[in-house]
Design a protein around this motif. Structure first.
Motif, short mmCIF file in Angstrom:
data_model
loop_
_atom_site.label_atom_id
_atom_site.label_comp_id
_atom_site.label_asym_id
_atom_site.label_seq_id
_atom_site.Cartn_x
_atom_site.Cartn_y
_atom_site.Cartn_z
N LEU A 20 0.82 -1.21 0.00
CA LEU A 20 0.00 0.00 0.00
C LEU A 20 0.85 1.26 0.00
O LEU A 20 0.49 2.27 -0.63
CB LEU A 20 -0.96 -0.01 1.19
CG LEU A 20 -2.11 -0.99 1.06
CD1 LEU A 20 -2.85 -1.15 2.39
CD2 LEU A 20 -3.07 -0.55 -0.04
N ALA A 21 1.99 1.22 0.67
CA ALA A 21 2.90 2.37 0.64
C ALA A 21 3.43 2.61 -0.77
O ALA A 21 3.53 3.76 -1.21
CB ALA A 21 4.04 2.15 1.62
N SER A 22 3.73 1.53 -1.48
CA SER A 22 4.22 1.70 -2.85
C SER A 22 3.12 2.23 -3.77
O SER A 22 3.38 3.05 -4.65
CB SER A 22 4.80 0.39 -3.40
OG SER A 22 3.78 -0.56 -3.61
N VAL A 23 1.89 1.78 -3.55
CA VAL A 23 0.76 2.30 -4.34
C VAL A 23 0.56 3.79 -4.03
O VAL A 23 0.36 4.60 -4.94
CB VAL A 23 -0.52 1.50 -4.07
CG1 VAL A 23 -1.73 2.15 -4.74
CG2 VAL A 23 -0.37 0.06 -4.54
N ALA A 24 0.63 4.15 -2.76
CA ALA A 24 0.49 5.56 -2.38
C ALA A 24 1.58 6.40 -3.04
O ALA A 24 1.31 7.51 -3.52
CB ALA A 24 0.56 5.71 -0.86
N ALA A 41 -3.92 3.68 5.11
CA ALA A 41 -4.12 2.22 5.11
C ALA A 41 -2.79 1.51 5.32
O ALA A 41 -2.70 0.53 6.08
CB ALA A 41 -4.77 1.78 3.81
N ALA A 42 -1.73 2.00 4.68
CA ALA A 42 -0.41 1.40 4.86
C ALA A 42 0.03 1.54 6.31
O ALA A 42 0.58 0.59 6.90
CB ALA A 42 0.60 2.08 3.93
N ALA A 43 -0.20 2.70 6.91
CA ALA A 43 0.17 2.91 8.31
C ALA A 43 -0.62 1.98 9.23
O ALA A 43 -0.07 1.45 10.22
CB ALA A 43 -0.06 4.36 8.70
N ALA A 44 -1.88 1.78 8.93
CA ALA A 44 -2.70 0.88 9.76
C ALA A 44 -2.17 -0.55 9.69
O ALA A 44 -2.06 -1.23 10.72
CB ALA A 44 -4.16 0.94 9.31
#
Length: 66
Positions: A20-24, A41-44
């Protein structure tokens, strides 16, 4: 859940956070409106991974060496 299962859950959650971090990051330049939600979402998922790892650290090692 034993220690091994908690560690597997932590790895899975860390993988989701990384994805999700890479998508962000990809959306940061072109679709900025999506970036905050993806980063959150990545942080969660990263928090979930840390929680599973912390629980695993408290559980006894259930593997036996022969």
């Amino acid at each position: 859940m034993d220690r091994t299962e908690q560690l597997e859950q932590a790895r899975g959650a860390a993988d989701k956070a990384r994805y999700l971090a890479s998508v962000a990051e990809r959306h940061a330049f072109n679709e900025r409106e999506k970036t905050p939600a993806l980063a959150a979402a990545a942080a969660a998922w990263a928090d979930i991974a840390r929680t599973h790892a912390a629980i695993a650290a408290l559980l006894p090692n259930t593997t036996t060496e022969d």
